[in-house]
Scaffold this active site. Structure first.
Site, PDB file in Angstrom:
ATOM      1  N   HIS A 211       0.809  -1.224   0.000  1.00 55.55           N
ATOM      2  CA  HIS A 211       0.000   0.000   0.000  1.00 55.55           C
ATOM      3  C   HIS A 211       0.839   1.269   0.000  1.00 55.55           C
ATOM      4  CE1 HIS A 211       0.942  -0.168   4.270  1.00 55.55           C
ATOM      5  NE2 HIS A 211       0.566   1.081   4.369  1.00 55.55           N
TER       6      HIS A 211
HETATM    7  C1  UD1 Z   1      -2.328   5.067   6.742  1.00 49.74           C
HETATM    8  C2  UD1 Z   1      -1.015   5.399   7.445  1.00 49.74           C
HETATM    9  C3  UD1 Z   1       0.005   4.307   7.193  1.00 49.74           C
HETATM   10  C4  UD1 Z   1      -0.555   2.945   7.559  1.00 49.74           C
HETATM   11  C5  UD1 Z   1      -1.847   2.740   6.787  1.00 49.74           C
HETATM   12  C6  UD1 Z   1      -2.489   1.407   7.102  1.00 49.74           C
HETATM   13  C7  UD1 Z   1      -0.487   7.786   7.597  1.00 49.74           C
HETATM   14  C8  UD1 Z   1       0.430   8.839   7.106  1.00 49.74           C
HETATM   15  N1  UD1 Z   1      -0.436   6.635   6.930  1.00 49.74           N
HETATM   16  O1  UD1 Z   1      -2.077   5.069   5.346  1.00 49.74           O
HETATM   17  O2  UD1 Z   1       1.145   4.547   7.993  1.00 49.74           O
HETATM   18  O3  UD1 Z   1       0.386   1.941   7.234  1.00 49.74           O
HETATM   19  O4  UD1 Z   1      -2.756   3.794   7.168  1.00 49.74           O
HETATM   20  O5  UD1 Z   1      -3.635   1.214   6.330  1.00 49.74           O
HETATM   21  O6  UD1 Z   1      -1.190   8.004   8.556  1.00 49.74           O
HETATM   22  N2  UD1 Z   1      -9.453   5.164   2.537  1.00 49.74           N
HETATM   23  C9  UD1 Z   1     -10.594   4.410   2.424  1.00 49.74           C
HETATM   24  N3  UD1 Z   1     -11.223   4.027   3.577  1.00 49.74           N
HETATM   25  C10 UD1 Z   1     -10.777   4.355   4.809  1.00 49.74           C
HETATM   26  C11 UD1 Z   1      -9.615   5.130   4.904  1.00 49.74           C
HETATM   27  C12 UD1 Z   1      -8.952   5.520   3.750  1.00 49.74           C
HETATM   28  O7  UD1 Z   1     -11.035   4.089   1.346  1.00 49.74           O
HETATM   29  O8  UD1 Z   1     -11.401   3.949   5.809  1.00 49.74           O
HETATM   30  C13 UD1 Z   1      -8.737   5.573   1.299  1.00 49.74           C
HETATM   31  C14 UD1 Z   1      -8.986   7.016   0.953  1.00 49.74           C
HETATM   32  O9  UD1 Z   1      -9.072   7.134  -0.439  1.00 49.74           O
HETATM   33  C15 UD1 Z   1      -7.725   7.725   1.437  1.00 49.74           C
HETATM   34  C16 UD1 Z   1      -6.670   6.635   1.211  1.00 49.74           C
HETATM   35  O10 UD1 Z   1      -7.354   5.403   1.485  1.00 49.74           O
HETATM   36  O11 UD1 Z   1      -7.465   8.901   0.764  1.00 49.74           O
HETATM   37  C17 UD1 Z   1      -5.494   6.787   2.127  1.00 49.74           C
HETATM   38  O12 UD1 Z   1      -5.905   6.784   3.505  1.00 49.74           O
HETATM   39  P1  UD1 Z   1      -4.994   7.498   4.622  1.00 49.74           P
HETATM   40  O13 UD1 Z   1      -5.567   7.295   5.971  1.00 49.74           O
HETATM   41  O14 UD1 Z   1      -4.718   8.895   4.199  1.00 49.74           O
HETATM   42  O15 UD1 Z   1      -3.615   6.740   4.514  1.00 49.74           O
HETATM   43  P2  UD1 Z   1      -3.278   5.190   4.305  1.00 49.74           P
HETATM   44  O16 UD1 Z   1      -2.689   5.039   2.951  1.00 49.74           O
HETATM   45  O17 UD1 Z   1      -4.422   4.301   4.703  1.00 49.74           O
END
Ligand code: UD1
Length: 369
Positions: A211
């Protein structure tokens, strides 16, 4: 009564906070208040962990959702500052903040608390990849520098903190709290039916999770990883639970179809804790860029090929089962071949990854507060 604001936000936080909340139960003069920022909100990235790990419903849910780093961090800060100020105004101040890991919610909560002079304890302190292009590294550095209690999972973390000038008095080597959860759940997880549901046999498949932007955001690197996974799946079936960000990228680059059409590649939505642990604990090999999974595979003694140039968890390489493959699909393929041939290295579970880290953490929290 001492009140502790315990913050969770994203998937990797839940399995770290669960045993801490449990360990608080034996202290009558301590009240942990569970605050979920809402950084992760999908059922399978959040709710499912609460159900499976018996985490009680959060006392407060901030609902911040997704956004750019600044947006997400700022939203958590604004919402939490309000919570902290209202608590103080109602004569129920928080005596300490407890944050885990390195996600944006960890950083944001620390900043909000530090400005209000609420002492901060950081669980999983001291880890450093020395790669500031990772958002998590920035989060770790800032969080540690503002914390007065640094609870560390492996000896290199202690060395890193000392090298940054942190005094011994702030640092405690407590072990790995995520492994508390793993050890508590692994037997139950192995009873799940997911292997047979997916047509897999114990010890005869590869689990993949990817990811990180460095692996999934560039078409060329994602394409070469997909090519290797397709080839390897002919010898060893591949099961790949896909993070929402990765699914979006695979789709955008036209790479979802080549994976879906490979006969021995099983694509899944992100899984709950127990189903995922069932898969990882019985796998032949794990391919990942996750920090937590490097540690979990080390504790499970399962080979782990880590698609990163560096790791903030070096003990998983020096003592454990992990090998850094950088971003090279060719290196990954070489090590996969070693695993298939049975020549890959063996590892051991590090000291203090023993299922009792949460007890040491809560002892330290109460002593310091
Ligand atoms: C976050 C953490 C990362 C961790 C990962 C585990 C930070 C900087 N990064 O990354 O360290 O390893 O979580 O999963 O905090 N989204 C969904 N559903 C959700 C949440 C997010 O679809 O419930 C999608 C959204 O499009 C969002 C993208 O995932 O923009 C990224 O989510 P985000 O929380 O910003 O970071 P992760 O890549 O999940």
């Amino acid at each position: 009564m001492k009140r502790f604001a315990c913050i969770v936000g994203a998937r990797p936080n839940f399995m770290k906070m669960a045993p801490i909340l449990h360990a608080f139960k034996k202290y009558e003069d301590a009240q942990p208040v569970l605050i979920h920022t809402g950084q992760h909100y999908d059922k399978n990235l959040s709710d499912v962990f609460f159900d499976e790990l018996n985490i009680r419903k959060p006392d407060l849910f901030l609902g911040v959702g997704s956004g750019t780093h600044a947006e997400q961090t700022a939203k958590v800060m604004v919402a939490l500052e309000k919570v902290f100020m209202e608590a103080a105004a109602n004569l129920k101040p928080f005596h300490r903040l407890v944050v885990v890991g390195d996600v944006n919610s960890t950083l944001a909560a620390t900043l909000a608390a530090a400005k209000l002079q609420i002492p901060v304890a950081h669980v999983e302190a001291g880890l450093r990849s020395f790669d500031r292009s990772m958002p998590e590294e920035v989060n770790r550095i800032v969080t540690d520098s503002l914390s007065d209690l640094l609870l560390v999972s492996e000896p290199q973390g202690v060395a890193n903190l000392k090298a940054e000038g942190q005094p011994d008095s702030k640092i405690r080597l407590v072990g790995n709290v995520m492994i508390d959860t793993l050890l508590a759940q692994v037997e139950k997880a192995r009873q799940r039916s997911i292997l047979s549901d997916l047509g897999l046999r114990s010890g005869e498949y590869c689990v993949v999770t990817l990811h990180r932007p460095s692996n999934v955001d560039q078409q060329e690197s994602l394409q070469s990883l997909v090519d290797v996974l397709r080839r390897v799946s002919e010898a060893l079936p591949v099961v790949f639970p896909i993070h929402p960000r990765t699914r979006e990228r695979l789709q955008g680059f036209g790479l979802l179809e080549p994976l879906e059409s490979a006969p021995h590649v099983v694509l899944q939505e992100p899984l709950g804790y127990n189903d995922f642990l069932s898969l990882t604990s019985q796998a032949r090999v794990i391919v990942t860029d996750s920090g937590g999974l490097q540690e979990e595979s080390t504790a499970l003694l399962i080979p782990c090929l880590t698609m990163r140039e560096n790791t903030e968890r070096p003990i998983t390489v020096t003592e454990g089962t992990s090998t850094l493959c950088g971003s090279s699909a060719a290196v990954l393929e070489q090590y996969l071949e070693q695993v298939i041939q049975g020549t890959y290295k063996h590892g051991q579970c590090p000291a203090l990854w023993d299922g009792h880290a949460a007890e040491r953490i809560v002892d330290a929290l109460l002593q310091a507060t």
